[in-house]
Design a protein around this motif. Structure first.
Motif, PDB file in Angstrom:
ATOM      1  N   ILE A 151       0.966  -1.104  -0.171  1.00 61.45           N
ATOM      2  CA  ILE A 151       0.109   0.157  -0.063  1.00 61.45           C
ATOM      3  C   ILE A 151       0.787   1.240   0.072  1.00 61.45           C
ATOM      4  O   ILE A 151       0.715   2.174  -0.467  1.00 61.45           O
ATOM      5  N   ARG A 152       1.815   1.116   0.827  1.00 58.35           N
ATOM      6  CA  ARG A 152       2.641   2.555   0.687  1.00 58.35           C
ATOM      7  C   ARG A 152       3.387   2.510  -0.461  1.00 58.35           C
ATOM      8  O   ARG A 152       3.519   3.722  -1.109  1.00 58.35           O
ATOM      9  N   TYR A 153       3.786   1.595  -1.261  1.00 59.15           N
ATOM     10  CA  TYR A 153       4.529   1.621  -2.640  1.00 59.15           C
ATOM     11  C   TYR A 153       3.292   2.100  -3.506  1.00 59.15           C
ATOM     12  O   TYR A 153       3.752   3.263  -4.206  1.00 59.15           O
ATOM     13  N   PHE A 154       2.172   1.558  -3.584  1.00 62.45           N
ATOM     14  CA  PHE A 154       1.305   2.231  -4.476  1.00 62.45           C
ATOM     15  C   PHE A 154       0.968   3.326  -4.306  1.00 62.45           C
ATOM     16  O   PHE A 154       1.055   4.186  -5.311  1.00 62.45           O
ATOM     17  N   LEU A 155       0.808   3.881  -3.015  1.00 64.70           N
ATOM     18  CA  LEU A 155       0.384   5.269  -2.957  1.00 64.70           C
ATOM     19  C   LEU A 155       1.515   6.336  -3.522  1.00 64.70           C
ATOM     20  O   LEU A 155       1.192   7.202  -4.155  1.00 64.70           O
TER      21      LEU A 155
END
Ligand code: MSP
Length: 653
Positions: free
Chosen positions: A321-325
């Motif tokens: 999720i951190r990467y995607f955001l």
């Protein structure tokens, strides 16, 4: 880089009016990644976040649910802190504007500006947008609605204190001219300059129509306007103006105030002017990123189109999720969220590109070299290209992160990841192995291990949980000196290291199967809800049983089989059918309220149960001699029928 240079970064302090969504999470995750990066680069970092707990909106939200504002807020703030923990956010301080340490500073600053004559009392007539906590003049409204969020505004007329913003407009313009990088990106800077050039009005900085706020120190009828109160958090959290102001001395001015474009005006105009009036240094940079949008517009609780980060983390893991955001939202631009886009990023960038690079490399090192990373030979031209790219990527990555552009920083790392995957295909280590070209094979596998090491260091501020897993697989878990920024010099991978091949980092997600599962779950939930609703309805419609009677009472009733010979609708009566029935030899007329459930034709030939000794009654002028029995429940009704073998006139007991 200077030794131990400080870096003070802030996020907005969020309104605890509801659970936060992934839009808020974006800002905080971006700040956290930047802080972790700066820390790795040797900065003495400080990361402040918190909650903005006063104002009309919160007072109303609490009233709606019958709680005091503080009760209401405490609960939500606890949830926000849990969210930050879940998302691996390492803030240094979490300021809440209801804390005395903040209130004191906000009051002192208000008093200071008042004492020097920059705050004066007057009357305000204007329009208030409660969700934005902003006053507008009639002229500023767009179609009679809030110019910022488009929601309805309320007319307010009250005595207020005003802050002499207008007095500082020229000074502000000069400041911006001298500090052209103060507002980022440049497009936002131009917007702000235009706004100020159009004429800056004095700002209403107190309210009297509600009381959930910090009292104006010299006039307790007023509370300090929530935005004045909130902005002060950036220095109150550092102990500004108190005996214990060492953090303020060390950290102020802030290096970056990070936020989305919705509140850049408050941070780049109002806050600097408050600081100018108070004769305090201005922050170094105010940076506005874009909005995370849904297909139907900006994500917002009032629209009901929010995505809960907690659910996403449970489903996909925190690092994904951190990467995607951070990867999805380009510098200063909006990004559109969809779960499909998220799954694509996981499947392509994380599983396919990065994850595969690790699993292919470790499996080849295991297969061809007994799990040992061996000494490389001199690089050939072919290897040199990969090495050159690694050397190019590092300064680019640093430049993007320094600018707070994580999307481009990550895209840059992925150039190297993809290059390394291509390098595998082209070098074909399996062929080198087969051909006994040991020196070449050792070089290729070494270079791959080194690319994995370098890319993992770079992405570790974004994916802090992933890096340790990679170190474990690459056999360098206890070699901290190989995981730090200083070690980002080509050739740092220690030779003769034994690797430890492990699970795939990011298993591929079958999105179609996921969607199907979601649909099935939704269908099952809908069926369960329908069943529950039907049960509740049946319960609600059940008519209580009548009081007890004796057998003698019952015996008074004479039920007979009656056959319908003819039937017709009663004119101008929606519910009534008129029937000729045969009871034994006798023919009778019956009027019955069943026309909503049966047509006249349907009734002919039916054998019914008739209360034969009921006193005749007139319905619409027609004498009805008896009453037929029917069962009903809710809006359903059915006449009781008797099989043909019982002749008309037969008794029913
Ligand atoms: N309380 C004020 C801020 C005071 S700071 C002194 C406030 N709070 S807020 O809860 O509404 O948060 C706004 C901020 O949340 C945005 O500036 C941004 O950082 C983040 N975001 C909220 N929704 C967002 C998106 N849909 N997309 C990106 N960021 C989002 O304003």
């Amino acid at each position: 880089m200077e030794e131990n240079k400080k870096f003070y970064l802030t996020t907005p302090i969020y309104y605890p009016s509801d659970k936060l969504h992934i839009g808020h999470a974006y800002t905080t995750v971006a700040a956290d990644a930047v802080i972790r990066y700066k820390k790795m680069r040797g900065y003495d970092t400080y990361f402040l976040t918190g909650t903005d707990e006063h104002g009309q909106k919160l007072q109303r939200r609490a009233e709606e649910v019958g709680q005091t504002p503080q009760e209401f807020i405490d609960h939500i703030v606890a949830g926000i802190k849990e969210l930050w923990q879940l998302l691996n956010i390492e803030y240094d301080d979490f300021i809440r504007t209801t804390e005395p340490r903040h209130q004191k500073v906000a009051q002192a600053l208000f008093q200071k500006i008042y004492d020097q004559g920059d705050i004066y009392k007057s009357e305000y007539t204007g329009w208030y947008c409660t969700p934005c906590e902003t006053l507008f003049t009639e002229r500023q409204l767009v179609d009679g609605k809030c110019p910022d969020c488009g929601r309805p505004v309320e007319l307010t007329h009250e005595e207020s204190y005003f802050f002499k913003m207008s007095k500082y407009a020229d000074r502000w313009l000069q400041f911006i001219e001298k500090n052209p990088n103060f507002i980022q990106p440049a497009s936002r800077k131009n917007e702000m300059i235009n706004f100020v050039k159009q004429g800056l009005e004095d700002l209403c900085v107190s309210r009297t129509t509600f009381n959930w706020g910090i009292p104006v120190p010299f006039d307790e009828k007023h509370v300090i306007y929530v935005w004045f109160d909130a902005l002060v958090n950036y220095i109150s959290a550092l102990g500004y103006g108190t005996e214990n102001d060492s953090l303020y001395q060390k950290l102020w001015p802030a290096d970056v105030h990070l936020m989305a474009k919705d509140i850049i005006r408050f941070h780049s105009i109002i806050w600097p002017i408050i600081l100018m009036a108070a004769d305090l240094p201005l922050p170094k940079k105010v940076l506005a990123h874009g909005w995370l949008m849904m297909s139907d517009g900006k994500m917002s609780k009032s629209k009901g189109n929010v995505v809960d980060p907690v659910i996403l983390v449970e489903r996909y893991g925190v690092d994904a999720i951190r990467y995607f955001l951070l990867r999805e939202m380009g510098y200063g631009l909006d990004a559109t969220y969809s779960e499909e886009a998220l799954v694509n990023r996981i499947n392509i960038d994380l599983a396919n590109d990065y994850g595969n690079l690790l699993s292919r490399t470790t499996s080849m090192i295991e297969k061809f070299q007994g799990g040992i990373v061996k000494t490389p030979a001199e690089p050939t031209e072919f290897d040199a290209e990969l090495i050159a790219m690694a050397q190019e990527v590092l300064p680019q990555f640093e430049a993007y992160m320094d600018k707070i552009d994580p999307a481009n920083a990550l895209a840059t790392v992925w150039k190297l990841v993809n290059k390394a995957n291509k390098y595998i295909d082209e070098a074909a280590p399996w062929a080198l192995n087969k051909a006994g070209q040991t020196a070449k094979l050792q070089t290729v596998l070494y270079n791959l291990a080194e690319v994995i090491r370098q890319t993992t260091i770079m992405i570790s501020p974004v994916m802090p949980n992933t890096a340790p897993k990679v170190w474990a697989q690459m056999g360098i878990s206890d070699r901290a000196e190989k995981q730090n920024w200083e070690s980002l010099v080509w050739g740092g991978f220690p030779v003769n290291t034994k690797i430890e091949r492990g699970e795939p980092l990011f298993p591929r997600i079958d999105f179609d199967a996921f969607l199907k599962e979601q649909e099935e779950k939704a269908a099952a939930a809908a069926a369960a809800a329908a069943k529950a609703e039907a049960a509740a309805k049946a319960e609600a419609e059940f008519v209580p049983i009548a009081p007890e009677i004796t057998i003698d009472d019952f015996a008074k009733l004479d039920f007979r089989v009656a056959k319908v010979i003819s039937c017709e609708k009663v004119p101008k009566a929606d519910k009534l059918l008129k029937m000729q029935v045969l009871v034994g030899k006798e023919e009778r007329t019956i009027v019955s309220g069943i026309a909503m459930h049966y047509t006249a034709e349907e009734m002919v030939g039916k054998q019914l149960v008739l209360v034969a000794n009921l006193k005749p009654a007139k319905l619409r002028g027609i004498e009805s001699c008896g009453m037929i029995l029917a069962a009903s429940h809710g809006d359903k009704m059915a006449v009781l029928e008797v099989p043909a073998e019982i002749n008309p006139g037969g008794r029913v007991k």
